[in-house]
Design an enzyme around this catalytic site. Structure first.
Site, PDB file in Angstrom:
ATOM      1  N   ASP A  20      51.561 111.647 146.674  1.00 13.82           N
ATOM      2  CA  ASP A  20      51.248 110.408 147.386  1.00 13.82           C
ATOM      3  C   ASP A  20      51.767 110.568 148.822  1.00 13.82           C
ATOM      4  O   ASP A  20      52.424 111.565 149.167  1.00 13.82           O
ATOM      5  CB  ASP A  20      51.845 109.194 146.674  1.00 13.82           C
ATOM      6  CG  ASP A  20      51.118 107.910 147.072  1.00 13.82           C
ATOM      7  OD1 ASP A  20      50.378 107.929 148.082  1.00 13.82           O
ATOM      8  OD2 ASP A  20      51.270 106.886 146.385  1.00 13.82           O
TER       9      ASP A  20
HETATM   10  C1  NOJ Z   1      49.851 105.399 149.435  1.00 18.21           C
HETATM   11  C2  NOJ Z   1      49.341 104.791 148.161  1.00 18.21           C
HETATM   12  O1  NOJ Z   1      50.396 104.701 147.232  1.00 18.21           O
HETATM   13  C3  NOJ Z   1      48.196 105.545 147.530  1.00 18.21           C
HETATM   14  O2  NOJ Z   1      47.675 104.764 146.499  1.00 18.21           O
HETATM   15  C4  NOJ Z   1      47.149 105.872 148.541  1.00 18.21           C
HETATM   16  O3  NOJ Z   1      46.096 106.572 147.924  1.00 18.21           O
HETATM   17  C5  NOJ Z   1      47.767 106.683 149.669  1.00 18.21           C
HETATM   18  N1  NOJ Z   1      48.821 105.897 150.295  1.00 18.21           N
HETATM   19  C6  NOJ Z   1      46.735 107.092 150.712  1.00 18.21           C
HETATM   20  O4  NOJ Z   1      46.321 106.011 151.435  1.00 18.21           O
END
Ligand code: NOJ
Length: 756
Positions: free
Chosen positions: A281
């Site tokens: 993530d």
């Molecule tokens: C953080 C989020 O937790 C995740 O769900 C997302 O896909 C990513 N950022 C990218 O934007």
């Protein structure tokens, strides 16, 4: 002989598959033989030049890194022209001309927004959910993308957590069915067409169990709970062939998911056989430094060891892996394996054949936000709404009614799309007032805002992060606004109060400790209730909320979540009876925050309490009952459904027999309607403590007034299985109760005995 003929097509398919696999392997091996170490590490780097920022860092020097071949993929840019510019740099200016892939958070639609996932799940309609993902994939690929960071399948039992809005609620069986439907919708057969894309199941794993519902918080749970309730939807996505997995921010057994070898390698790859790529993530590699696991070099090596392939934004891999290799802290094979998996994904997406295949500039005008996609969005939204109360059949409204339309969400385009609508244009959304005018042009509408979404300056500041403001503050005082609304109500037949949360009061980094309506809106409702006029509450929300006062004082409550681009039209369709609501809750609504976590599939405890009278020395509270305000699976209709008794094909079963359980369902009301018939199984005796019941099947049935249908469920020993103390998925002989009903609390039941 007959048998051989039957398996020939399968053998042929397996052979074709093996051939194409071999071709891909040869291609990737050949390409990798030309790559320098730096270029291999470069493939592991996922960057965003902006546009989808969900952390404190944005990638810098993107252009230069693209030229050097130090970037594997990009996310956060959209539009075939822009995407083509970036691809041009990689394909024309980098040494090996390796194409990039382009991702985005396509969560509940791309430009045509569907209801937020929690709303979608309330449709209990897998074909509908798959269709929403199919349309999203078509739009996203027309917009230059080939990778969606979706489905989000985190089981969530705590509505304080803002990200409950992004998932499918609290149940692992329903969550798994939805995970499969989404993967099918996004990827099609094998995501090789130009209108399908690679899905990414997230957040692996257990992110939904963040302690106290506070985002990014720690997770700590037993393996049995994890296997039984939290892991199934991720596994279902893997079994459905999802191309990628995103690791979560939280720790599991005291090791962050992004650096957790048990999770990413032993479980995901070895036990489940996942072959695709694992991406972190946003900066979750770097965040392991804050988790106290060491410096950036240490945590980056830990992540690679664990089985992580791609590092989102943090550049820990890019900046430290070479050094770690020199120092013997990671191996060449680990870098190669990760690089291979990324190149394989690009190969499967067809990017080596044509790096520009998702960049057809003629597609957006034909395929994005078309009358057809809007029509689908309207239908899908209407099917996600849940009717929580409808006294004296106040709904549906007459199309020539005189209506006082009040509330801060009645005329707020900004709040229609809901969280995670990165590519959405809220100016294209239909508000409730517009929808009502479209559907019931003969209605006499008097509109008054009545209240701000909130008057709490701290909440306003923390919600209004992305301009323009979602919580708009009126120049008038609260008293003036309420007075205007009350005056409108006095002259109307009925009040429709459109209230709830602002879009970004849920979603990432939007946890709340109080999950009721903000005070300003509650005050408005209380003043309106005093007029004595019948009142419908239309509730916008991204989570289960505490609605005690509302449940007693409103005549009707329609929960509409955040319905997306066509929210207003869909809401009006339901308010005026063009569509009879059929949604059912997928998360339990608590009476107060103190009851959380409150779920339907809780355990018995040694001192069970079944919502009888309060009793000392039982598992209950002094100040609130144990039962929820609205249970899992609950939702009303404009018609009524009657359930006959559960009929069982047998009551004593052995081994691999199959049981048929059926009920006769009758539409006992005056209009056609759909009912979600739910089947739960309870295991009466087992070697481990079991929940009171678990959802094991459901069917959505359409019945005309007066019509009856036998609704039957085939039950095999598969539905009796659970994880025992050795984490073995098995069933045990004994008594079971089959419950069938309209929600998790109102069921008809039958008992069976099943022996091994
Ligand atoms: C953080 C989020 O937790 C995740 O769900 C997302 O896909 C990513 N950022 C990218 O934007």
């Amino acid at each position: 002989m007959k048998k051989l003929f039957a398996i020939l097509p399968v053998l042929f398919a397996v052979q074709l598959f093996a051939q194409s696999d071999a071709k891909m392997n040869a291609f990737v091996t050949n390409l990798m033989s030309k790559m320098t170490l730096e270029e291999k590490i470069g493939q592991l780097n996922l960057v965003t030049p902006g546009g989808a920022v969900t952390g404190s860092v944005v990638s810098k020097g993107v252009d230069e890194n693209l030229r050097k071949g130090f970037v594997g993929g990009l996310f956060g840019i959209t539009g075939p022209e822009k995407v083509r510019q970036a691809q041009d740099i990689a394909v024309k200016n980098s040494r090996l001309k390796i194409p990039l892939f382009f991702g985005l958070d396509v969560i509940h639609g791309h430009k045509t927004l569907f209801p937020i996932p929690l709303g979608l799940s309330c449709s209990w309609d897998m074909a509908l959910i798959e269709r929403s993902a199919r349309i999203a994939a078509t739009e996203a690929t027309a917009d230059g993308l080939c990778w969606a960071f979706s489905p989000m399948v985190d089981i969530a039992r705590d509505p304080r957590w803002g990200r409950v809005s992004e998932g499918s609620g609290e149940d692992p069986y329903l969550g798994s069915e939805i995970a499969k439907a989404m993967v099918r919708g996004y990827q099609g057969k094998d995501y090789s067409s130009t209108n399908t894309l690679m899905a990414c199941v997230k957040h692996f794993a257990l992110y939904g169990a963040a302690e106290a519902g506070r985002d990014y918080n720690s997770v700590d749970m037993s393996k049995i709970k994890m296997y039984e309730y939290y892991l199934p939807p991720y596994k279902a996505a893997v079994d459905a062939g999802v191309g990628s997995v995103m690791s979560s921010f939280n720790d599991i057994d005291a090791v962050p998911a992004t650096g957790n070898k048990w999770l990413l390698t032993d479980l995901l790859r070895r036990q489940w056989g996942f072959k695709g790529l694992v991406v972190s993530d946003y900066t979750s590699v770097n965040e392991m430094v804050n988790h106290s696991l060491g410096d950036l070099q240490t945590v980056s090596a830990l992540a690679l060891h664990a089985g992580l392939d791609m590092d989102m934004v943090g550049e820990g891999f890019l900046t430290t892996l070479k050094k770690s290799l020199k120092e013997g802290k990671v191996t060449q094979k680990q870098i190669d394996d990760a690089c291979r998996r990324i190149l394989e994904a690009k190969y499967k997406l067809g990017l080596f054949t044509d790096p520009y295949r998702y960049m057809d500039e003629s597609r957006p005008a034909k395929e994005i936000l078309t009358p057809e996609t809007r029509k689908a969005a309207r239908e899908i939204a209407a099917r996600s709404f849940v009717l929580l109360k409808n006294d004296a059949q106040l709904l549906p409204l007459k199309k020539d009614a005189s209506i006082a339309l009040v509330g801060p969400l009645a005329d707020s385009k900004r709040n229609m799309l809901g969280t995670w609508s990165v590519a959405g244009d809220f100016t294209k959304a239909i508000t409730v007032i517009e929808g009502i005018k479209n559907v019931a042009p003969g209605a006499k509408i008097t509109y008054a805002k009545g209240a701000n979404i909130s008057d709490d300056s701290m909440l306003i500041k923390r919600t209004n992060v992305f301009p323009p403001d979602e919580i708009e503050i009126d120049k008038r005082s609260p008293a003036e606004m309420i007075a205007e609304a009350v005056a409108a109500a006095k002259n109307a037949d009925v009040i429709v109060a459109v209230v709830g949360e602002a879009a970004d009061m849920t979603g990432e980094a939007s946890s709340r400790s109080d999950i009721g309506l903000p005070e300003s809106q509650l005050e408005l409702l209380k003043a309106l209730a005093k007029t004595g006029k019948p009142m419908v509450m239309v509730l916008f929300n991204g989570r289960a909320m505490t609605l005690n006062w509302e449940s007693k004082n409103m005549n009707s409550i329609l929960d509409v979540w955040f319905g997306g681009t066509e929210a207003g039209n869909a809401i009006a369709d339901v308010l005026f009876g063009n569509y009879n609501p059929s949604g059912k809750l997928t998360s339990t609504f608590p009476r107060n925050v103190g009851q959380i976590p409150i779920i339907y599939n809780h355990k018995h405890t040694g001192r069970p309490f079944n919502n009888e009278e309060w009793a000392k020395f039982k598992s209950n509270y002094l100040d609130v009952s144990n039962d929820p305000l609205y249970p899992f699976g609950f939702g009303l209709s404009y018609t009524t459904f009657t359930y006959g008794d559960v009929k069982l094909s047998k009551t004593d079963l052995k081994g691999n027999e199959t049981l048929t359980a059926l009920v006769t369902l009758t539409n006992s009301g005056k209009v056609a309607g759909e009912e979600v018939v739910q089947m739960y199984v309870a295991d009466v005796v087992a070697s481990v403590t079991r929940s009171v019941k678990d959802l094991k099947g459901f069917q959505k049935i359409l019945l005309q007034p007066g019509e009856s249908k036998e609704v039957s469920f085939k039950i095999t020993t598969e539905q009796l299985k659970f994880f025992n103390s050795n984490l073995k998925w098995d069933w045990e002989s004994g008594d079971f109760i089959i419950h069938i009903g309209t929600n998790s609390s109102e069921v008809k039941s039958g008992k069976i005995n099943w022996k091994k």
